[in-house]
Design an enzyme around this catalytic site. Structure first.
Site, PDB file in Angstrom:
ATOM      1  NE  ARG A 172      31.563  35.808  40.677  1.00  0.00           N
ATOM      2  CZ  ARG A 172      31.503  36.935  41.418  1.00  0.00           C
ATOM      3  NH1 ARG A 172      30.359  37.300  41.998  1.00  0.00           N
ATOM      4  NH2 ARG A 172      32.563  37.685  41.571  1.00  0.00           N
ATOM      5  CB  SER A 251      36.860  33.020  36.695  1.00  0.00           C
ATOM      6  OG  SER A 251      37.577  34.219  36.887  1.00  0.00           O
ATOM      7  CD  GLU A 356      32.409  32.164  37.465  1.00  0.00           C
ATOM      8  OE1 GLU A 356      32.091  33.261  36.969  1.00  0.00           O
ATOM      9  OE2 GLU A 356      33.347  32.033  38.269  1.00  0.00           O
TER      10      GLU A 356
END
Length: 364
Positions: A172, A251, A356
């Site tokens: 990520r 998420s 995130e």
């Protein structure tokens, strides 16, 4: 909203003053931008970036808005909505303009019989955001198929082409996320696979179970895509304006990666809190014994179950990893819930969750 005149002698991109940003985000949260520019060509993107940089004006880049949290006060500067289009297939080589809708692009590659991104179906947002976050799900990451990223380098004031290696992809993360004020993604190039209408090898255990196959098997491309869409929809991870469980950024927290020492301490906390027979999720995460565990598991076992909350921002009723706007929330409502979860998980297990989504004008 008031319109700003375009540059003399040219139609130019659409420009609006004091423009609401909430409609451009999947959370549907955030105050207005001083100025909103909507660019539909690479040249318009570059011109808007150069103009902001030359004037010393803060610049916010917006694609699909699926990974963005804007503060209630909005953004004091220029918000640039990248709405470029372009889908090009040459054999197994795919090029996407940054503004292309990602889930539509995935569908088109499946229709063309090409494998490599079919398990990334249903992910909201634009193609240009995928290399920034190294978007991944259900056993696939874009870093496995991206060959090059064409971007405008604000420091060098020129368009550059970066190879996969130069993008410095990790979980990520990427060069673009590491240097958020330097690069503006314009185009993304992929190398896909012609496997005779079959998917890439299925890697994710949940997907394999749902398909009734073993890890490493291939299935028809359309079957893989449809299965992932069904799994995502069951978790509120496919956009649906009528479903407040999808008024989210998917998420909200990344899965923590622990050193060997941190993992040992974590297991001790789990045993103390939940009992010695409880084994939390653990996946190898590179060298030196690093381990990735599940943020969703941590949140749930810390007491934040599906649907948690009584205010206008709550945990999704379908997935503990999604924080949602139930329709009347403010950004501060959302952040209050996020902070409660972070503190609760840290107190329970000694792990600090990391958000995130990108935050603008606010922080945890």
């Amino acid at each position: 909203m008031p319109r700003c005149p375009a540059a003399s002698g040219a139609a130019g991109p659409e420009q609006n003053a004091d423009a609401p940003l909430a409609p451009l985000t999947t959370f549907r949260l955030g105050g207005p931008a001083t100025r909103l520019v909507t660019a539909t060509t690479d040249d318009e993107v570059i011109a808007a970036v150069r103009a902001a940089d030359a004037a010393g004006t803060p610049l916010l880049l917006i694609g699909g808005g699926s990974n963005l949290i804007v503060g209630d006060k909005g953004f004091d500067g220029t918000a640039l909505h990248i709405a470029t289009t372009g889908f090009s297939l040459d054999g197994t080589h795919l090029e996407l303009a940054a503004g292309e809708v990602w889930t539509d692009a995935v569908a088109r590659t499946v229709e063309a019989g090409l494998a490599g991104i079919e398990c990334l179906a249903g992910i909201p947002g634009s193609a240009g955001a995928t290399p920034i976050q190294n978007v991944g799900a259900y056993g696939q990451d874009v870093s496995a198929t991206i060959t090059e990223v064409v971007a405008y380098d604000r420091r060098a004031e020129e368009t550059v082409t970066l190879t996969n290696a130069e993008c410095a992809f990790s979980y990520r993360h990427s060069l673009f996320k590491d240097q958020p004020d330097r690069y503006v993604v314009l185009r993304v190039r992929f190398l896909l696979e012609d496997a005779g209408g079959l998917s890439a090898p299925i890697k994710y255990a949940e997907t394999a179970r749902e398909l009734g196959v073993e890890a490493g098997d291939r299935v028809p491309l359309a079957t893989a895509r449809e299965t992932v869409l069904r799994l995502r929809a069951g978790k509120g991870m496919v956009l649906d304006p009528a479903d407040h469980d999808t008024w989210s950024a998917g998420s909200f927290f990344t899965n923590p990666i622990l050193t060997a020492e941190e993992h040992t301490a974590f297991l001790a906390r789990v045993a103390e809190r939940l009992g010695p027979d409880i084994a939390p999720p653990a996946f190898p995460a590179g060298g030196d014994g690093a381990v990735k565990t599940s943020a969703a598991w941590l949140i749930d076992r810390a007491g934040f179950t599906k649907g948690y909350g009584s205010g206008p921002a709550r945990i999704s009723t379908k997935h503990t990893l999604a924080l949602t706007n139930r329709g009347e929330a403010s950004t501060e409502d959302l952040l209050a819930l996020a902070r409660e979860v972070v503190v609760g998980v840290r107190d329970a297990f000694g792990i600090t969750l990391v958000n995130e989504p990108v935050m603008v004008g606010v922080s945890l």
